[in-house]
Design a protein around this motif. Structure first.
Motif, PDB file in Angstrom:
ATOM      1  N   GLN A   1      12.685   2.622   4.582  1.00 40.14           N
ATOM      2  CA  GLN A   1      11.830   4.227   4.018  1.00 40.14           C
ATOM      3  C   GLN A   1      12.879   5.106   3.041  1.00 40.14           C
ATOM      4  O   GLN A   1      13.735   5.486   3.219  1.00 40.14           O
ATOM      5  CB  GLN A   1      11.598   5.012   5.617  1.00 40.14           C
ATOM      6  CG  GLN A   1      10.498   4.689   6.157  1.00 40.14           C
ATOM      7  CD  GLN A   1       9.106   3.887   5.778  1.00 40.14           C
ATOM      8  OE1 GLN A   1       9.257   5.722   5.717  1.00 40.14           O
ATOM      9  NE2 GLN A   1       9.055   2.810   5.635  1.00 40.14           N
ATOM     10  N   PHE A   2      11.842   5.630   1.784  1.00 40.02           N
ATOM     11  CA  PHE A   2      12.855   6.720   1.534  1.00 40.02           C
ATOM     12  C   PHE A   2      13.743   7.917   2.027  1.00 40.02           C
ATOM     13  O   PHE A   2      14.759   7.800   1.589  1.00 40.02           O
ATOM     14  CB  PHE A   2      12.147   7.219   0.619  1.00 40.02           C
ATOM     15  CG  PHE A   2      11.599   6.097  -0.989  1.00 40.02           C
ATOM     16  CD1 PHE A   2      12.986   5.500  -1.990  1.00 40.02           C
ATOM     17  CD2 PHE A   2      10.371   6.091  -1.374  1.00 40.02           C
ATOM     18  CE1 PHE A   2      12.252   5.164  -2.809  1.00 40.02           C
ATOM     19  CE2 PHE A   2       9.830   5.143  -2.363  1.00 40.02           C
ATOM     20  CZ  PHE A   2      10.911   4.367  -3.163  1.00 40.02           C
ATOM     21  N   SER A   3      12.968   8.342   2.761  1.00 42.07           N
ATOM     22  CA  SER A   3      13.430   9.393   3.847  1.00 42.07           C
ATOM     23  C   SER A   3      15.105   8.822   4.835  1.00 42.07           C
ATOM     24  O   SER A   3      16.046   9.634   4.932  1.00 42.07           O
ATOM     25  CB  SER A   3      12.603   9.915   4.783  1.00 42.07           C
ATOM     26  OG  SER A   3      12.620   9.163   5.661  1.00 42.07           O
TER      27      SER A   3
ATOM     28  N   LYS B   1       8.300  11.687  -6.404  1.00 43.96           N
ATOM     29  CA  LYS B   1       8.241  10.152  -5.897  1.00 43.96           C
ATOM     30  C   LYS B   1       9.477   9.195  -6.398  1.00 43.96           C
ATOM     31  O   LYS B   1       8.956   8.285  -6.797  1.00 43.96           O
ATOM     32  CB  LYS B   1       6.909   9.543  -7.029  1.00 43.96           C
ATOM     33  CG  LYS B   1       6.081  10.232  -6.251  1.00 43.96           C
ATOM     34  CD  LYS B   1       4.417   9.277  -6.977  1.00 43.96           C
ATOM     35  CE  LYS B   1       3.330  10.931  -6.604  1.00 43.96           C
ATOM     36  NZ  LYS B   1       2.398  10.422  -7.715  1.00 43.96           N
ATOM     37  N   TYR B   2      10.604   9.884  -5.868  1.00 40.02           N
ATOM     38  CA  TYR B   2      11.795   9.219  -6.224  1.00 40.02           C
ATOM     39  C   TYR B   2      11.565   8.181  -7.753  1.00 40.02           C
ATOM     40  O   TYR B   2      12.736   6.850  -7.922  1.00 40.02           O
ATOM     41  CB  TYR B   2      11.773   8.243  -5.233  1.00 40.02           C
ATOM     42  CG  TYR B   2      12.010   8.484  -4.445  1.00 40.02           C
ATOM     43  CD1 TYR B   2      13.476   9.075  -3.385  1.00 40.02           C
ATOM     44  CD2 TYR B   2      10.862   8.908  -3.197  1.00 40.02           C
ATOM     45  CE1 TYR B   2      13.768   9.775  -2.308  1.00 40.02           C
ATOM     46  CE2 TYR B   2      11.677   9.813  -1.579  1.00 40.02           C
ATOM     47  CZ  TYR B   2      12.498  10.199  -1.394  1.00 40.02           C
ATOM     48  OH  TYR B   2      12.218  11.023   0.068  1.00 40.02           O
TER      49      TYR B   2
ATOM     50  N   LEU C   1      17.293   7.196   2.881  1.00 43.75           N
ATOM     51  CA  LEU C   1      18.620   6.911   1.745  1.00 43.75           C
ATOM     52  C   LEU C   1      19.063   8.543   2.103  1.00 43.75           C
ATOM     53  O   LEU C   1      18.949   9.801   2.663  1.00 43.75           O
ATOM     54  CB  LEU C   1      17.930   7.309   0.344  1.00 43.75           C
ATOM     55  CG  LEU C   1      17.298   6.135   0.016  1.00 43.75           C
ATOM     56  CD1 LEU C   1      16.309   6.264  -1.378  1.00 43.75           C
ATOM     57  CD2 LEU C   1      17.702   4.614   0.568  1.00 43.75           C
TER      58      LEU C   1
ATOM     59  N   ASN D   1      13.562  12.563  -4.933  1.00 41.04           N
ATOM     60  CA  ASN D   1      12.942  12.793  -4.241  1.00 41.04           C
ATOM     61  C   ASN D   1      11.321  12.971  -3.436  1.00 41.04           C
ATOM     62  O   ASN D   1      11.064  12.255  -4.876  1.00 41.04           O
ATOM     63  CB  ASN D   1      13.459  14.912  -3.509  1.00 41.04           C
ATOM     64  CG  ASN D   1      12.437  15.285  -5.021  1.00 41.04           C
ATOM     65  OD1 ASN D   1      11.654  15.149  -4.909  1.00 41.04           O
ATOM     66  ND2 ASN D   1      13.901  16.015  -5.883  1.00 41.04           N
TER      67      ASN D   1
ATOM     68  N   THR E   1      20.436   9.427  -3.769  1.00 43.44           N
ATOM     69  CA  THR E   1      19.830  10.000  -4.646  1.00 43.44           C
ATOM     70  C   THR E   1      20.168  12.040  -5.099  1.00 43.44           C
ATOM     71  O   THR E   1      19.277  11.799  -5.637  1.00 43.44           O
ATOM     72  CB  THR E   1      18.531  10.768  -3.152  1.00 43.44           C
ATOM     73  OG1 THR E   1      19.278  11.354  -2.923  1.00 43.44           O
ATOM     74  CG2 THR E   1      17.615   9.397  -2.380  1.00 43.44           C
TER      75      THR E   1
ATOM     76  N   LEU F   1      13.612   4.679  -8.229  1.00 39.30           N
ATOM     77  CA  LEU F   1      14.420   3.704  -6.765  1.00 39.30           C
ATOM     78  C   LEU F   1      13.100   2.392  -6.308  1.00 39.30           C
ATOM     79  O   LEU F   1      11.830   3.158  -6.592  1.00 39.30           O
ATOM     80  CB  LEU F   1      14.920   4.353  -5.706  1.00 39.30           C
ATOM     81  CG  LEU F   1      15.473   5.617  -6.283  1.00 39.30           C
ATOM     82  CD1 LEU F   1      16.143   6.612  -4.875  1.00 39.30           C
ATOM     83  CD2 LEU F   1      17.257   5.251  -6.965  1.00 39.30           C
ATOM     84  N   GLU F   2      13.795   1.408  -6.194  1.00 34.18           N
ATOM     85  CA  GLU F   2      13.119   0.590  -4.907  1.00 34.18           C
ATOM     86  C   GLU F   2      14.192   0.314  -3.813  1.00 34.18           C
ATOM     87  O   GLU F   2      15.254   0.125  -4.286  1.00 34.18           O
ATOM     88  CB  GLU F   2      13.072  -0.834  -5.819  1.00 34.18           C
ATOM     89  CG  GLU F   2      12.495  -0.292  -7.464  1.00 34.18           C
ATOM     90  CD  GLU F   2      11.349  -1.785  -8.172  1.00 34.18           C
ATOM     91  OE1 GLU F   2      10.664  -1.835  -8.095  1.00 34.18           O
ATOM     92  OE2 GLU F   2      13.018  -2.433  -8.825  1.00 34.18           O
ATOM     93  N   THR F   3      13.341   0.093  -2.671  1.00 32.09           N
ATOM     94  CA  THR F   3      13.894   0.623  -1.816  1.00 32.09           C
ATOM     95  C   THR F   3      13.527  -0.562  -0.622  1.00 32.09           C
ATOM     96  O   THR F   3      11.927  -0.940  -0.484  1.00 32.09           O
ATOM     97  CB  THR F   3      14.167   1.478  -0.845  1.00 32.09           C
ATOM     98  OG1 THR F   3      15.410   0.699   0.562  1.00 32.09           O
ATOM     99  CG2 THR F   3      13.530   1.989  -0.362  1.00 32.09           C
TER     100      THR F   3
ATOM    101  N   LEU G   1      19.211  -1.317  -2.186  1.00 37.07           N
ATOM    102  CA  LEU G   1      18.493   0.140  -2.851  1.00 37.07           C
ATOM    103  C   LEU G   1      17.916  -0.596  -4.532  1.00 37.07           C
ATOM    104  O   LEU G   1      19.420  -0.830  -4.586  1.00 37.07           O
ATOM    105  CB  LEU G   1      19.258   1.231  -2.556  1.00 37.07           C
ATOM    106  CG  LEU G   1      18.469   2.399  -3.428  1.00 37.07           C
ATOM    107  CD1 LEU G   1      17.319   2.603  -3.732  1.00 37.07           C
ATOM    108  CD2 LEU G   1      19.761   3.471  -3.021  1.00 37.07           C
TER     109      LEU G   1
END
Length: 181
Positions: A130-132, A50-51, A134, A46, A139, A125-127, A110
């Motif tokens: 936007q992480f949001s 920082k994921y 996902l 999350n 996650t 995680l690398e993507t 991802l």
């Protein structure tokens, strides 16, 4: 006469030497067995972490500079002969969202990845998105197995012997201590 004394001495010596037998001793220990360790952890990626997830090796665990760390992600649970069976994948693992969800593009990717030191493992995680964006399936409630394996064992192995966690854990050359956290 000398021949009879020599023959008697020889026969007596034979009986004395052959009768020196006692009870069987305890079995000895096997030679230098290679020992690996598997740790299991679960976590949520999350914004607040920082994921990234961190796993600190326990204080009583000794890792050598030459050890290799492999991380597996619980990818799926499938039914095999009426029994739920875990499907583990060696990381890094990449998801191209277009292959799963039609409303995504080929560039929506991802990757679950990791790095490690002798003190800890960082899973992140690398993507390209936007992480949001996902989904919770990517996650939340993620389960990982961290295998610490002697480099001597890994050196002669094919990638298929390492990528499949069940093959690795059932290899006769390596014994594993499994520790869940």
């Amino acid at each position: 006469m000398k021949t009879i004394k020599t023959l008697t001495l020889l026969i007596a010596s034979f009986f004395i030497i052959s009768s020196c037998e006692g009870p069987m001793g305890p079995p000895g220990q096997d030679g230098d067995a290679l020992i690996g360790t598997i740790f299991e952890m679960e976590g949520d990626f999350n914004a607040s972490n920082k994921y990234e997830l961190f796993f600190d090796f326990p204080q009583n665990f000794e890792m050598y500079d030459t050890d290799v760390v492999l991380v597996y992600i619980l990818w799926d649970i499938v039914n095999v002969n009426g029994k739920n069976t875990d499907v583990w994948r060696l990381m890094p693992q990449t998801i191209v969202f277009k292959d799963i969800y039609p409303n995504y593009t080929e560039t929506d990717v991802l990757q679950y990845n990791f790095d490690y030191t002798v003190n800890d493992v960082r899973i992140f995680l690398e993507t390209t998105m936007q992480f949001s964006d996902l989904l919770p399936a990517e996650t939340q409630d993620q389960v990982f197995r961290i295998a610490v394996v002697p480099a001597d064992f890994i050196a002669g192995k094919k990638s298929s012997e390492i990528s499949d966690l069940s093959i690795l854990m059932n290899n006769s050359e390596l014994k594993f201590n499994v520790i869940t956290k």
